[in-house]
Design a protein around this motif. Structure first.
Motif, PDB file in Angstrom:
ATOM      1  N   PHE A  11       2.017   4.987   0.628  1.00 26.10           N
ATOM      2  CA  PHE A  11       1.664   5.865   1.684  1.00 26.10           C
ATOM      3  C   PHE A  11       1.195   7.295   1.193  1.00 26.10           C
ATOM      4  O   PHE A  11       1.656   7.731   0.311  1.00 26.10           O
ATOM      5  CB  PHE A  11       3.022   6.393   2.735  1.00 26.10           C
ATOM      6  CG  PHE A  11       3.458   5.352   3.526  1.00 26.10           C
ATOM      7  CD1 PHE A  11       2.924   5.049   4.699  1.00 26.10           C
ATOM      8  CD2 PHE A  11       4.415   4.234   3.150  1.00 26.10           C
ATOM      9  CE1 PHE A  11       3.130   4.128   5.557  1.00 26.10           C
ATOM     10  CE2 PHE A  11       4.872   3.323   3.973  1.00 26.10           C
ATOM     11  CZ  PHE A  11       4.456   3.145   5.316  1.00 26.10           C
ATOM     12  N   MET A  67       0.911  -1.274   0.099  1.00 28.52           N
ATOM     13  CA  MET A  67       0.181   0.105  -0.016  1.00 28.52           C
ATOM     14  C   MET A  67       0.894   1.161   0.046  1.00 28.52           C
ATOM     15  O   MET A  67       1.798   1.445   0.707  1.00 28.52           O
ATOM     16  CB  MET A  67      -0.905   0.096   1.442  1.00 28.52           C
ATOM     17  CG  MET A  67      -1.844   1.233   1.253  1.00 28.52           C
ATOM     18  SD  MET A  67      -3.396   0.918   0.196  1.00 28.52           S
ATOM     19  CE  MET A  67      -4.139  -0.450   0.920  1.00 28.52           C
ATOM     20  N   ASP A 102     -10.132  10.332  15.487  1.00 25.29           N
ATOM     21  CA  ASP A 102      -9.361  10.576  13.980  1.00 25.29           C
ATOM     22  C   ASP A 102     -10.063  10.751  12.943  1.00 25.29           C
ATOM     23  O   ASP A 102      -9.769  11.992  12.065  1.00 25.29           O
ATOM     24  CB  ASP A 102      -8.480   9.210  13.722  1.00 25.29           C
ATOM     25  CG  ASP A 102      -7.325   8.880  14.854  1.00 25.29           C
ATOM     26  OD1 ASP A 102      -6.659   9.729  15.223  1.00 25.29           O
ATOM     27  OD2 ASP A 102      -7.433   7.692  15.146  1.00 25.29           O
ATOM     28  N   GLU A 144       6.921   6.312  10.153  1.00 21.94           N
ATOM     29  CA  GLU A 144       7.533   4.912  10.493  1.00 21.94           C
ATOM     30  C   GLU A 144       6.876   3.751   9.974  1.00 21.94           C
ATOM     31  O   GLU A 144       6.789   2.966  10.713  1.00 21.94           O
ATOM     32  CB  GLU A 144       7.829   4.837  12.131  1.00 21.94           C
ATOM     33  CG  GLU A 144       8.464   5.879  12.566  1.00 21.94           C
ATOM     34  CD  GLU A 144       9.018   5.859  14.047  1.00 21.94           C
ATOM     35  OE1 GLU A 144       8.513   4.647  14.642  1.00 21.94           O
ATOM     36  OE2 GLU A 144       9.537   6.465  14.706  1.00 21.94           O
ATOM     37  N   ASN A 145       6.816   3.702   8.591  1.00 25.85           N
ATOM     38  CA  ASN A 145       6.147   2.761   8.128  1.00 25.85           C
ATOM     39  C   ASN A 145       4.751   2.366   8.696  1.00 25.85           C
ATOM     40  O   ASN A 145       4.525   1.101   8.608  1.00 25.85           O
ATOM     41  CB  ASN A 145       7.025   1.649   7.855  1.00 25.85           C
ATOM     42  CG  ASN A 145       8.031   1.899   7.020  1.00 25.85           C
ATOM     43  OD1 ASN A 145       8.072   2.719   6.135  1.00 25.85           O
ATOM     44  ND2 ASN A 145       9.317   1.307   7.085  1.00 25.85           N
ATOM     45  N   MET A 146       3.987   3.013   9.197  1.00 26.98           N
ATOM     46  CA  MET A 146       2.833   2.677   9.718  1.00 26.98           C
ATOM     47  C   MET A 146       1.576   3.555   8.778  1.00 26.98           C
ATOM     48  O   MET A 146       1.750   4.529   8.285  1.00 26.98           O
ATOM     49  CB  MET A 146       2.578   3.295  11.180  1.00 26.98           C
ATOM     50  CG  MET A 146       3.534   2.995  12.244  1.00 26.98           C
ATOM     51  SD  MET A 146       3.313   0.986  12.493  1.00 26.98           S
ATOM     52  CE  MET A 146       1.673   1.278  13.290  1.00 26.98           C
ATOM     53  N   LEU A 147       0.570   2.518   8.629  1.00 23.30           N
ATOM     54  CA  LEU A 147      -0.618   3.174   8.120  1.00 23.30           C
ATOM     55  C   LEU A 147      -1.649   3.115   8.989  1.00 23.30           C
ATOM     56  O   LEU A 147      -1.952   2.141   9.925  1.00 23.30           O
ATOM     57  CB  LEU A 147      -1.114   2.047   6.940  1.00 23.30           C
ATOM     58  CG  LEU A 147      -0.513   2.420   5.461  1.00 23.30           C
ATOM     59  CD1 LEU A 147      -1.121   1.231   4.544  1.00 23.30           C
ATOM     60  CD2 LEU A 147      -0.999   3.759   5.254  1.00 23.30           C
ATOM     61  N   ILE A 148      -2.455   4.103   8.852  1.00 23.16           N
ATOM     62  CA  ILE A 148      -3.688   4.437   9.920  1.00 23.16           C
ATOM     63  C   ILE A 148      -4.808   4.189   9.104  1.00 23.16           C
ATOM     64  O   ILE A 148      -5.346   4.906   8.106  1.00 23.16           O
ATOM     65  CB  ILE A 148      -3.387   5.888  10.534  1.00 23.16           C
ATOM     66  CG1 ILE A 148      -2.294   6.099  10.892  1.00 23.16           C
ATOM     67  CG2 ILE A 148      -4.796   6.157  11.431  1.00 23.16           C
ATOM     68  CD1 ILE A 148      -1.738   5.405  12.137  1.00 23.16           C
ATOM     69  N   TYR A 149      -5.848   3.354   9.591  1.00 29.08           N
ATOM     70  CA  TYR A 149      -7.099   3.228   8.950  1.00 29.08           C
ATOM     71  C   TYR A 149      -8.235   3.697   9.754  1.00 29.08           C
ATOM     72  O   TYR A 149      -8.357   3.253  10.788  1.00 29.08           O
ATOM     73  CB  TYR A 149      -7.407   1.657   8.925  1.00 29.08           C
ATOM     74  CG  TYR A 149      -6.644   0.825   7.571  1.00 29.08           C
ATOM     75  CD1 TYR A 149      -5.307   0.645   7.658  1.00 29.08           C
ATOM     76  CD2 TYR A 149      -7.175   0.844   6.543  1.00 29.08           C
ATOM     77  CE1 TYR A 149      -4.373  -0.117   6.720  1.00 29.08           C
ATOM     78  CE2 TYR A 149      -6.435   0.229   5.303  1.00 29.08           C
ATOM     79  CZ  TYR A 149      -5.043  -0.094   5.653  1.00 29.08           C
ATOM     80  OH  TYR A 149      -4.164  -0.558   4.667  1.00 29.08           O
ATOM     81  N   ILE A 150      -8.759   4.928   9.391  1.00 31.40           N
ATOM     82  CA  ILE A 150      -9.795   5.663  10.156  1.00 31.40           C
ATOM     83  C   ILE A 150     -11.232   5.266   9.861  1.00 31.40           C
ATOM     84  O   ILE A 150     -11.534   5.483   8.574  1.00 31.40           O
ATOM     85  CB  ILE A 150      -9.566   6.993  10.079  1.00 31.40           C
ATOM     86  CG1 ILE A 150      -8.173   7.477  10.369  1.00 31.40           C
ATOM     87  CG2 ILE A 150     -10.812   7.904  10.976  1.00 31.40           C
ATOM     88  CD1 ILE A 150      -7.943   8.670   9.997  1.00 31.40           C
TER      89      ILE A 150
END
Lengths: 541, 142
Positions: B3, B1, B44, B30-36
């Protein structure tokens, strides 16, 4: 013979002696003049010494002070019911059932009946000084016995139990307390702050402040404005208050350690704070926004590199009601306990559901937009400082630490409510739950996330949360190839794209695409060896 | 995925057993994905709405309109919303009419993201007479 005078010379004496068989020796006393014996009542003047026992068979009348130089016995009519002044024991001794009795009708008696020591009164017994009673006892059935302090009744015993007026302090209590009512400070969950002792830090590490991010569990930073500088928050496990420090009444093992990493300067719109947002469902009992709003007491320990007055505030979820107070740090780099009581807000809009019910804000040095001169008063808008309160953010390298933060109903600060680590973690997990985390380079065994089932193109796993979330959570997940890995038929396969398929309050369905494997196979889903991988669910306020 | 960085939000669509779900995707660093999730109680999501009010729809990208119905992800207000719909459901879809009606009503009522007259009248002026007639009972936008 009408008069005879017997007188001796310096070397002689006068003697009236009667032989043993001479009959009576009689003195008939004159009625006037100086006489050895008076007439009629036989008055003897001067000290008369008897060298043997004196046996008086009638009453005696003593007008002067008397001294008995040996035991004295008051003989009771009943054998053994005597009172003895025992000179050698230096005490007045009452035999069994010999009573000390007061009042015309023996209204008050004190005695020992052979088995028990008794004080018996036929009417009210009052003990105290001439102005106030200390103890009042009413012997009649149903009477109330009272204990006073300073003239104020504090304890009353009744047929139904004990009534205490004021604060009851004890080292322990027994009983189930099931009928306790109307307590201003509940026995459990007094502290509406979660992770007030800063022992829970699921995110870990040192976290820089931003415009609304979480650091130690439930503790949020907020920093915006034209010159808001920067600060970071970390958990300190080496500096915390203990009771060997003056003024500290609780023991801790952690604190929140805040460091100013870049100095800000005065700007009206600076908004810098360290805060906790409390869910409305946890503060509904305070009844803010109603006529019966309760007082709230905030207590905490603080240690700072600066001294002076610092701002702290209670603010509603809509940010349009605030109550600001200041606390004084007297000595730099010294743990000090602070207690502040706030009046309840009888107006304004307050959330009692799953939204923000109440916010506790420690001011880090906000600008004049967030200042008020009306302390301990509910005012409009969001305020958490004063024009003269210390602006920590203006001093690069300045530090401030907090520990043992407690917010409780009522006007009294009770000792910090220590809850078990598991209990506190569970409370935190309602808002943020770290499902799995693996540090980069870790050689520990893989962390299992769950079982994945493949449909030939994608694969899925259901992750059940330990705690039901406040709301549908946000998924935070590592996003790079090989962060996760599957094990199953045919060996291990690295996962590629991980995503959220379904986010529920109870759990979430994770979806993986790219290396689905054979349809129908179930595989163990783990973090990959040696790589950083993280899965977390956030439902923070 | 990939960014999402510019724009900072990306609308993400997934489905299971025929049920389509939409999330807001954001980089967490830092290679993090956030799914809101589209939950009004999720902070969020509230921040997403605040950011849209502050910065406008330009901070959002979308390449899948999901079930094609207007929803709380706000995809329908993107400049390419109609094209996304056409690409997925065709130019003669009822969904296209539903989308245009939805935007017209919002513009007439001066609701997000058409609070400003400039943005509102862009939509109003480009709306067909057929739709305007259907909603002629609405008060005039001033």
């Amino acid at each position: 013979m009408s008069k005879i005078r017997l007188s001796g010379s310096n070397s002689g004496y006068v003697e009236i002696a009667a032989a043993a068989d001479a009959g009576n020796l009689t003195f008939t006393m004159p009625t006037t003049g100086t006489a050895l014996f008076g007439n009629g009542n036989n008055v003897i003047s001067g000290i008369t010494t008897y060298n043997a026992a004196l046996d008086i068979n009638s009453s005696i009348d003593v007008s002067g002070a008397s001294v008995f130089n040996n035991d004295v016995t008051f003989d009771g009519a009943t054998a053994g019911y005597d009172v003895v002044w025992d000179r050698s024991d230096n005490q007045l001794e009452f035999g069994d059932n010999t009573k000390l009795s007061f009042g015309a009708s023996s209204d008050l008696q004190i005695f020992h009946d052979g088995n028990f020591n008794k004080i018996q009164a036929t009417s009210n017994l009052l003990i105290g000084d001439s102005s106030n009673n200390l103890i009042t006892m009413y012997p009649a059935n149903g009477g109330v016995n009272l204990l006073y302090t300073g003239g104020h009744q504090k304890l009353a015993t009744t047929l139904h139990g004990v009534n205490i007026t004021g604060i009851c302090t004890a080292t322990s209590f027994s009983g189930d307390g099931s009928n306790l009512t109307g307590l201003n400070t509940p026995l459990s969950f007094r502290n509406k702050i979660i992770n007030g002792d800063f022992t829970i830090h699921q995110r870990g590490g040192t976290i820089a402040s931003s415009s609304g991010n979480y650091t130690l569990d439930r503790w949020r930073t907020y920093r915006t404005g034209d010159s808001s500088g920067g600060f970071s928050v970390q958990q300190s496990l080496s500096s915390y208050p203990q009771t060997n420090i003056s003024g500290v009444i609780d023991n801790f093992k952690a604190s929140a350690f805040i460091t100013v990493t870049s100095a800000g300067s005065a700007a009206v719109n600076n908004n810098c704070k360290f805060q906790q947002r409390i869910e409305g469902s946890n503060v509904y009992d305070l009844a803010f926004g109603t006529a019966v709003a309760k007082k709230v007491t905030v207590s905490f320990y603080v240690k700072c590199s600066l001294t002076g007055d610092f701002g702290v505030a209670l603010v509603n979820g809509a940010h349009n009601r605030s109550n600001v107070q200041t606390y004084t740090i007297n000595n730099a780099t010294t743990w000090e306990r602070k207690v502040l009581t706030f009046d309840g807000d009888t107006s304004g809009s307050w959330e009692y559901g799953t939204g923000i019910g109440l916010q506790l804000m420690f001011d880090m040095g906000s600008g004049s937009d967030k200042h008020t001169s009306s302390l301990n008063t509910w005012v409009s808008g969001e305020k958490h400082g004063t024009s003269s309160s210390v602006k920590l953010i203006h001093t690069n390298g300045a530090t401030i630490q907090f520990a043992g933060v407690q917010l409780e109903s009522g006007d009294t600060a009770t000792p910090f409510e220590h809850r078990s680590f598991g209990d506190e973690l569970a409370r935190c997990q309602r808002y943020y739950e770290l499902i799995v985390e693996r540090d980069e380079g870790s050689n520990a065994k893989e962390n299992c996330i769950g079982l994945f089932w493949g449909d030939g193109s994608n694969s899925f796993t259901w992750v059940k949360f330990h705690q039901k979330k406040r709301t549908q959570p946000t998924l935070e997940i590592s996003n790079y190839t090989n962060a996760f890995r599957f094990y199953g038929s045919g060996g291990g396969v690295n996962a590629s794209t991980m995503s959220a398929n379904t986010l529920h309050r109870d759990g979430m369905l994770l979806e993986q695409s790219g290396n689905a494997g054979t349809a129908g196979f179930t595989r163990v889903f783990v973090t990959n060896n040696g790589l950083k991988a993280l899965v977390a669910a956030s439902a923070e306020l | 995925m990939t960014f999402p960085t510019d724009p900072i939000y990306k609308l993400y669509v997934t489905s299971l057993d025929g049920e389509t779900k939409q999330y807001i995707l954001k980089s967490g660093g830092e290679n993090m994905l956030i799914y809101i999730p589209l939950d009004p109680n999720n902070m969020d999501y509230q921040k997403y709405l605040e950011d849209l009010k502050t910065h406008g729809m330009s901070i959002v990208s979308c390449d899948n309109c999901g079930d094609g119905l207007p929803n709380d992800s706000m995809w329908q207000y993107l400049d390419n919303a109609e094209q996304l719909l056409i690409d997925k459901y065709g130019s003669d879809s009822d969904k296209l009419t539903t989308l245009r009606e939805h935007k017209y009503v919002r513009a007439m009522e001066a609701k997000f993201p058409y609070e400003s007259k400039n943005e509102g009248f862009k939509i109003i002026n480009s709306t067909s007479e057929e739709i305007k007639q259907k909603y002629r009972h609405l008060p005039m936008r001033r």
